[in-house]
Motif scaffolding. Structure first.
Motif, PDB file in Angstrom:
ATOM      1  N   ASP A 105       0.848  -1.191   0.000  1.00 25.14           N
ATOM      2  CA  ASP A 105       0.000   0.000   0.000  1.00 25.14           C
ATOM      3  C   ASP A 105       0.888   1.246   0.000  1.00 25.14           C
ATOM      4  O   ASP A 105       1.637   1.462   0.964  1.00 25.14           O
ATOM      5  N   ASP A 106       0.832   2.011  -1.073  1.00 24.26           N
ATOM      6  CA  ASP A 106       1.616   3.262  -1.165  1.00 24.26           C
ATOM      7  C   ASP A 106       3.125   3.012  -1.191  1.00 24.26           C
ATOM      8  O   ASP A 106       3.904   3.829  -0.691  1.00 24.26           O
TER       9      ASP A 106
ATOM     10  N   ASP B 148      -0.319  -0.640  -4.764  1.00 23.58           N
ATOM     11  CA  ASP B 148      -1.645  -0.221  -5.245  1.00 23.58           C
ATOM     12  C   ASP B 148      -1.624   1.173  -5.856  1.00 23.58           C
ATOM     13  O   ASP B 148      -2.565   1.576  -6.545  1.00 23.58           O
ATOM     14  N   ASN B 149      -0.551   1.926  -5.576  1.00 28.42           N
ATOM     15  CA  ASN B 149      -0.371   3.267  -6.195  1.00 28.42           C
ATOM     16  C   ASN B 149       1.033   3.726  -5.824  1.00 28.42           C
ATOM     17  O   ASN B 149       1.762   3.019  -5.110  1.00 28.42           O
TER      18      ASN B 149
HETATM   19 CA    CA Z   1      -2.648   3.045  -1.459  1.00 26.91          CA
END
Ligand code: CA
Length: 484
Positions: A41-42, A296-297
């Motif tokens: 995540d991130d 995810d990004n």
């Molecule tokens: Ca994220």
């Protein structure tokens, strides 16, 4: 006559036995793989060793990346969490299903989630006999209808919201205190974790807990006749920045406190991936398991991440927002040490996994991604002449990134559209809009047409955003796609 019939019957039965035999051989040669998606995540583009990090060490991930296929132009479909995950699960741009904003914290209070008409890839694989598990962050709806167990996952362990604090001894105290005080809605980052809808008392650091559950899932999955699909969604290294002392101690050279904590969080994921790999090896599943790793990004630069050489990070339609670290690893099918430079998209997973699993996709299921398997094996561009979009709404305006082959058109901060050669200039430094106005125009026209397929958002990440949206009469695409 009799003789002739006999010959014919013999020929047919020979043919049938040949068909049966060759089917058996095919099956023996290419059994359906287990599929394991490990999502951070991130996590920043440059925050793993295999993408050039010099300060953060990720030995387990690097080994997998180096023994598999590394992607240098892998895109998720949105520059922040919820829409990116929705895109992966449904194989479509989230804008087309009204999921272009994050669900608000404690989304159970609004009772919304990703459109139930959109069949998840997990359901497709489950229907094909796969044993399916989701572990970690969900962020796709917190009430029962949207729960992982109702969206194609046999097993679920984790937390349903957009994030979580990491140390149970810390968050439990706050949670208990608020509960005692009679607080009705307690912030989702503090809630107890759950297993298949039932609250559990987790005692481990969250990243370690998710790794432990992944190992357990692999052990269970290995006992089944059918393959398994695991979606392991670590919340690390998403804020709050909370790492174990022993992990941070490995990065004493990193002076910046946020970066050192972030490094410890990434390392904890790497330790977990090592355990997962060991479990796959011990159970004999390793060689026929496709492991997909991604973020995810993009990384949040203000919170310890590094997306070098990409510009900006999480939330941006510059490359740093949605071009992510990614690899595939599958000893039985992918040669070691491959680097794939053509673009691939997280929405490609849906049709690609379905193909590999021999699963059928419902005829009416709309998909924006492609089955990329044959192309990546052949080293060919699966998205030759395809438009690749990233669109993020801000307050009163919209940022856009549009890629077609080597070209990328970019609109940010209500500034004029820019144009980059993204193959030669992945840092988006040299604006070529003046020298190639006709290319820019073509990309913007395509993007505007694509925007006509969007739905109004079904929710906003907070009330104020929804009010602003209506006040500003958004999306106002005619403004977004105006070329001066
Ligand atoms: Ca994220």
């Amino acid at each position: 006559m009799k003789m002739k019939l006999g010959t014919c019957t013999l020929a047919v039965s020979l043919l049938l036995s040949f068909v049966a035999c060759s089917t058996r051989i095919d099956k023996a040669e290419a059994p359906r793989p287990n599929i394991v998606v490990v999502m951070c995540d991130d996590l920043g583009y440059a925050d793993v060793g295999f993408n050039g990090s010099t300060d953060i060490k990720t030995p387990a991930l690097d080994q997998l990346a180096n023994e598999g296929m590394k992607f240098t132009s892998a895109y998720v479909i949105h520059p922040f969490c919820g829409p990116s995950r929705a895109g992966l699960m449904v194989g479509r741009y989230p804008h087309k299903i009204g999921a272009q904003f994050n669900l608000p914290p404690n989304s159970e209070t609004i009772g919304k989630g990703i459109d139930l008409n959109e069949k998840y890839i997990s359901s497709v694989l489950q229907d094909a006999g796969y044993y399916t598990g989701a572990i970690g962050k969900w962020h796709l709806g917190s009430v029962e209808a949207f729960h992982p167990n109702n969206r194609g996952f046999d097993e679920y362990y984790g937390f349903l919201g957009g994030g979580h604090k990491y140390f149970p001894e810390e968050y439990r105290v706050i949670y208990e205190k608020q509960k005692k005080a009679g607080k009705k809605v307690i912030f989702e980052y503090l809630l107890p974790l759950e297993r298949n809808g039932k609250e559990v008392q987790e005692t481990e650091y969250i990243t370690d807990a998710l790794s432990r559950e992944a190992v357990q899932f692999v052990k269970e999955g290995a006992k089944k006749d059918d393959p398994f699909f695991l979606y392991l969604a670590y919340n690390a290294p998403h804020v709050p920045l909370e790492a174990k002392e022993e992990d941070m101690a490995l990065f004493a050279d990193i002076k910046d406190q946020d970066r050192r904590t972030y490094a410890g969080m990434v390392y904890a994921v790497d330790r977990g991936v090592k355990q997962l790999v060991d479990a796959l090896k011990q159970t004999g599943e390793y060689d026929n398991t496709l492991i997909v790793f991604l973020s995810d990004n993009g990384g949040k630069v203000s919170k310890g991440a590094n997306n070098y050489p990409l510009k900006e990070g999480k939330g941006s339609t510059h490359e740093g927002g949605y071009r992510v670290p990614m690899f595939f690893h599958w000893p039985d099918q992918l040669q070691k040490g491959q680097v794939f430079e053509h673009p691939i998209l997280a929405i490609d997973f849906y049709p690609t996994f379905a193909k590999l699993a021999g699963a059928s996709i419902p005829e009416n299921k709309k998909l924006d991604g492609l089955d990329i398997w044959d192309d990546i094996k052949a080293g060919e561009n699966p998205h030759d002449d395809d438009m690749i979009y990233c669109l993020r709404h801000r307050v009163g305006y919209t940022d856009v990134g549009v890629r077609l082959n080597e070209w990328k058109a970019l609109k940010v901060n209500q500034e004029p559209w820019k144009l980059f050669n993204i193959v030669e200039d992945m840092s988006e430094d040299l604006d070529l809009s003046d020298t190639h106005p006709e290319i820019l125009k073509a990309l913007v026209i395509e993007a505007e047409q694509w925007s006509q397929t969007h739905q109004q958002p079904h929710w906003f990440h907070d009330k104020a955003t929804g009010i602003d949206w209506r006040d500003d009469n958004m999306p106002q695409f005619e403004k977004t796609f105006q070329l001066d």
